[in-house]
Design a protein around this motif. Structure first.
Motif, PDB file in Angstrom:
ATOM      1  N   ASN A  85      31.952  56.763  35.232  1.00 51.95           N
ATOM      2  CA  ASN A  85      31.314  57.685  36.326  1.00 51.95           C
ATOM      3  C   ASN A  85      32.645  58.090  37.104  1.00 51.95           C
ATOM      4  OD1 ASN A  85      28.711  56.990  35.977  1.00 51.95           O
ATOM      5  ND2 ASN A  85      28.656  55.270  37.221  1.00 51.95           N
ATOM      6  N   ASN A  86      32.629  58.984  37.879  1.00 54.55           N
ATOM      7  CA  ASN A  86      33.474  59.684  38.822  1.00 54.55           C
ATOM      8  C   ASN A  86      33.876  58.709  40.001  1.00 54.55           C
ATOM      9  OD1 ASN A  86      34.056  61.959  37.324  1.00 54.55           O
ATOM     10  ND2 ASN A  86      32.708  63.188  38.487  1.00 54.55           N
ATOM     11  N   ALA A  87      35.130  58.375  40.345  1.00 57.33           N
ATOM     12  CA  ALA A  87      35.410  57.592  41.410  1.00 57.33           C
ATOM     13  C   ALA A  87      36.652  58.267  41.930  1.00 57.33           C
ATOM     14  CB  ALA A  87      36.166  56.190  40.663  1.00 57.33           C
ATOM     15  N   PRO A  88      36.450  58.149  43.318  1.00 58.20           N
ATOM     16  CA  PRO A  88      37.447  59.052  44.170  1.00 58.20           C
ATOM     17  C   PRO A  88      38.951  58.084  44.077  1.00 58.20           C
ATOM     18  CG  PRO A  88      35.974  57.390  45.607  1.00 58.20           C
ATOM     19  CD  PRO A  88      35.547  57.473  44.160  1.00 58.20           C
TER      20      PRO A  88
ATOM     21  N   SER B 243      41.701  57.769  46.097  1.00 52.30           N
ATOM     22  CA  SER B 243      42.192  57.676  47.486  1.00 52.30           C
ATOM     23  C   SER B 243      42.295  55.997  48.097  1.00 52.30           C
ATOM     24  CB  SER B 243      41.198  58.295  48.117  1.00 52.30           C
ATOM     25  OG  SER B 243      40.076  57.869  48.596  1.00 52.30           O
ATOM     26  N   THR B 244      42.768  55.877  49.058  1.00 52.51           N
ATOM     27  CA  THR B 244      43.156  54.715  49.911  1.00 52.51           C
ATOM     28  C   THR B 244      41.522  54.282  50.377  1.00 52.51           C
ATOM     29  OG1 THR B 244      43.864  55.695  51.718  1.00 52.51           O
ATOM     30  CG2 THR B 244      45.332  54.908  50.200  1.00 52.51           C
ATOM     31  N   ASP B 245      40.625  55.171  50.477  1.00 52.60           N
ATOM     32  CA  ASP B 245      39.326  54.699  50.808  1.00 52.60           C
ATOM     33  C   ASP B 245      38.771  53.854  49.796  1.00 52.60           C
ATOM     34  OD1 ASP B 245      39.918  56.066  53.348  1.00 52.60           O
ATOM     35  OD2 ASP B 245      39.116  57.634  52.878  1.00 52.60           O
ATOM     36  N   ASN B 246      39.144  54.152  48.477  1.00 55.39           N
ATOM     37  CA  ASN B 246      38.154  53.303  47.516  1.00 55.39           C
ATOM     38  C   ASN B 246      39.186  52.180  47.142  1.00 55.39           C
ATOM     39  OD1 ASN B 246      37.195  52.454  45.225  1.00 55.39           O
ATOM     40  ND2 ASN B 246      37.678  54.153  44.054  1.00 55.39           N
ATOM     41  N   PRO B 247      38.880  50.895  47.691  1.00 59.60           N
ATOM     42  CA  PRO B 247      39.551  49.698  47.417  1.00 59.60           C
ATOM     43  C   PRO B 247      39.509  49.338  45.942  1.00 59.60           C
ATOM     44  CG  PRO B 247      37.537  49.176  48.358  1.00 59.60           C
ATOM     45  CD  PRO B 247      37.604  50.569  48.700  1.00 59.60           C
ATOM     46  N   TRP B 248      38.735  49.683  45.271  1.00 62.14           N
ATOM     47  CA  TRP B 248      38.560  49.273  43.743  1.00 62.14           C
ATOM     48  C   TRP B 248      39.252  50.324  42.676  1.00 62.14           C
ATOM     49  CZ3 TRP B 248      33.974  50.080  46.406  1.00 62.14           C
ATOM     50  CH2 TRP B 248      33.553  48.741  47.484  1.00 62.14           C
ATOM     51  N   ARG B 249      39.976  51.351  43.263  1.00 61.92           N
ATOM     52  CA  ARG B 249      40.472  52.089  42.319  1.00 61.92           C
ATOM     53  C   ARG B 249      41.346  51.552  41.294  1.00 61.92           C
ATOM     54  NH1 ARG B 249      43.547  53.291  47.106  1.00 61.92           N
ATOM     55  NH2 ARG B 249      45.798  53.054  46.791  1.00 61.92           N
ATOM     56  N   PRO B 250      41.191  52.035  40.114  1.00 63.58           N
ATOM     57  CA  PRO B 250      40.972  53.377  39.580  1.00 63.58           C
ATOM     58  C   PRO B 250      39.225  53.303  39.220  1.00 63.58           C
ATOM     59  CG  PRO B 250      41.679  52.387  37.661  1.00 63.58           C
ATOM     60  CD  PRO B 250      41.918  51.465  38.977  1.00 63.58           C
ATOM     61  N   PHE B 251      38.953  52.007  39.540  1.00 60.22           N
ATOM     62  CA  PHE B 251      37.371  51.820  39.121  1.00 60.22           C
ATOM     63  C   PHE B 251      36.394  52.294  40.258  1.00 60.22           C
ATOM     64  CE2 PHE B 251      39.833  48.372  37.349  1.00 60.22           C
ATOM     65  CZ  PHE B 251      39.606  48.421  36.117  1.00 60.22           C
ATOM     66  N   CYS B 252      35.056  52.612  40.058  1.00 59.78           N
ATOM     67  CA  CYS B 252      34.339  53.208  41.036  1.00 59.78           C
ATOM     68  C   CYS B 252      33.793  52.119  42.154  1.00 59.78           C
ATOM     69  CB  CYS B 252      33.048  53.727  40.470  1.00 59.78           C
ATOM     70  SG  CYS B 252      32.043  52.703  39.473  1.00 59.78           S
ATOM     71  N   CYS B 253      33.373  50.772  41.332  1.00 60.64           N
ATOM     72  CA  CYS B 253      32.979  49.761  42.411  1.00 60.64           C
ATOM     73  C   CYS B 253      33.569  48.555  42.181  1.00 60.64           C
ATOM     74  CB  CYS B 253      31.368  49.693  42.227  1.00 60.64           C
ATOM     75  SG  CYS B 253      30.870  49.367  40.442  1.00 60.64           S
ATOM     76  N   GLU B 254      33.281  47.320  42.755  1.00 59.37           N
ATOM     77  CA  GLU B 254      33.610  46.041  42.523  1.00 59.37           C
ATOM     78  C   GLU B 254      33.162  45.419  41.269  1.00 59.37           C
ATOM     79  OE1 GLU B 254      34.352  41.800  44.969  1.00 59.37           O
ATOM     80  OE2 GLU B 254      32.679  43.246  45.590  1.00 59.37           O
ATOM     81  N   ARG B 255      31.909  45.773  41.067  1.00 56.07           N
ATOM     82  CA  ARG B 255      31.228  45.219  39.880  1.00 56.07           C
ATOM     83  C   ARG B 255      32.261  45.683  38.634  1.00 56.07           C
ATOM     84  NH1 ARG B 255      27.663  47.088  35.983  1.00 56.07           N
ATOM     85  NH2 ARG B 255      26.383  45.558  35.028  1.00 56.07           N
ATOM     86  N   CYS B 256      32.509  47.002  38.351  1.00 52.65           N
ATOM     87  CA  CYS B 256      33.276  47.503  37.287  1.00 52.65           C
ATOM     88  C   CYS B 256      34.430  46.939  37.370  1.00 52.65           C
ATOM     89  CB  CYS B 256      33.329  48.910  37.201  1.00 52.65           C
ATOM     90  SG  CYS B 256      32.039  49.702  37.011  1.00 52.65           S
ATOM     91  N   LYS B 257      35.275  46.760  38.367  1.00 53.40           N
ATOM     92  CA  LYS B 257      36.609  45.848  38.316  1.00 53.40           C
ATOM     93  C   LYS B 257      36.538  44.649  38.181  1.00 53.40           C
ATOM     94  CE  LYS B 257      40.434  44.844  41.698  1.00 53.40           C
ATOM     95  NZ  LYS B 257      40.775  45.172  42.911  1.00 53.40           N
ATOM     96  N   GLN B 258      35.314  43.837  38.218  1.00 55.10           N
ATOM     97  CA  GLN B 258      35.182  42.372  37.963  1.00 55.10           C
ATOM     98  C   GLN B 258      35.074  42.134  36.452  1.00 55.10           C
ATOM     99  OE1 GLN B 258      35.937  39.716  39.700  1.00 55.10           O
ATOM    100  NE2 GLN B 258      36.543  40.910  41.514  1.00 55.10           N
ATOM    101  N   ILE B 259      34.219  43.257  36.048  1.00 54.10           N
ATOM    102  CA  ILE B 259      33.850  43.222  34.575  1.00 54.10           C
ATOM    103  C   ILE B 259      35.060  43.427  33.727  1.00 54.10           C
ATOM    104  CG2 ILE B 259      33.081  44.537  32.632  1.00 54.10           C
ATOM    105  CD1 ILE B 259      30.549  45.250  34.481  1.00 54.10           C
ATOM    106  N   ASP B 260      36.072  44.353  34.206  1.00 54.01           N
ATOM    107  CA  ASP B 260      37.482  44.441  33.537  1.00 54.01           C
ATOM    108  C   ASP B 260      38.247  43.243  33.477  1.00 54.01           C
ATOM    109  OD1 ASP B 260      39.291  46.544  32.444  1.00 54.01           O
ATOM    110  OD2 ASP B 260      40.448  45.716  33.957  1.00 54.01           O
ATOM    111  N   LEU B 261      38.336  42.546  34.688  1.00 48.64           N
ATOM    112  CA  LEU B 261      39.033  41.487  34.905  1.00 48.64           C
ATOM    113  C   LEU B 261      38.542  40.382  33.977  1.00 48.64           C
ATOM    114  CD1 LEU B 261      41.140  39.837  36.394  1.00 48.64           C
ATOM    115  CD2 LEU B 261      39.351  39.343  38.241  1.00 48.64           C
ATOM    116  N   GLY B 262      37.248  40.354  33.944  1.00 45.93           N
ATOM    117  CA  GLY B 262      36.658  39.278  33.032  1.00 45.93           C
ATOM    118  C   GLY B 262      37.055  39.688  31.578  1.00 45.93           C
ATOM    119  N   ALA B 263      37.192  40.859  31.201  1.00 47.99           N
ATOM    120  CA  ALA B 263      37.507  41.165  30.129  1.00 47.99           C
ATOM    121  C   ALA B 263      38.996  40.734  29.772  1.00 47.99           C
ATOM    122  CB  ALA B 263      37.403  42.383  29.444  1.00 47.99           C
TER     123      ALA B 263
END
Length: 64
Positions: free
Chosen positions: A15-18, A20-40
């Motif tokens: 999915n598209n993700a902004p 910017s500094t307003d997105n604390p999970w960049r380059p991910f779109c959300c915390e869930r995607c960031k956690q899935i990547d960390l788990g991998a």
């Protein structure tokens, strides 16, 4: 010039993700995607190419 942040594809879900500094999970779109990547990474699903380190590759002991 547009004031909206640049959009990048989330490396986890695509999915598209902004970008910017307003997105604390960049380059991910959300915390869930960031956690899935960390788990991998934690499960060794990802690896960096190269030779495995051996005991001979460790730095020498220091005498302090």
């Amino acid at each position: 010039m547009s004031s909206s942040p640049r959009q990048v594809r989330c490396p986890q879900c695509g999915n598209n993700a902004p970008w910017s500094t307003d997105n604390p999970w960049r380059p991910f779109c959300c915390e869930r995607c960031k956690q899935i990547d960390l788990g991998a990474w934690a499960n060794d699903s990802y690896s960096i190419a190269g030779q495995a380190a051996s005991a001979d590759d460790s730095p020498p002991a220091r005498d302090d």
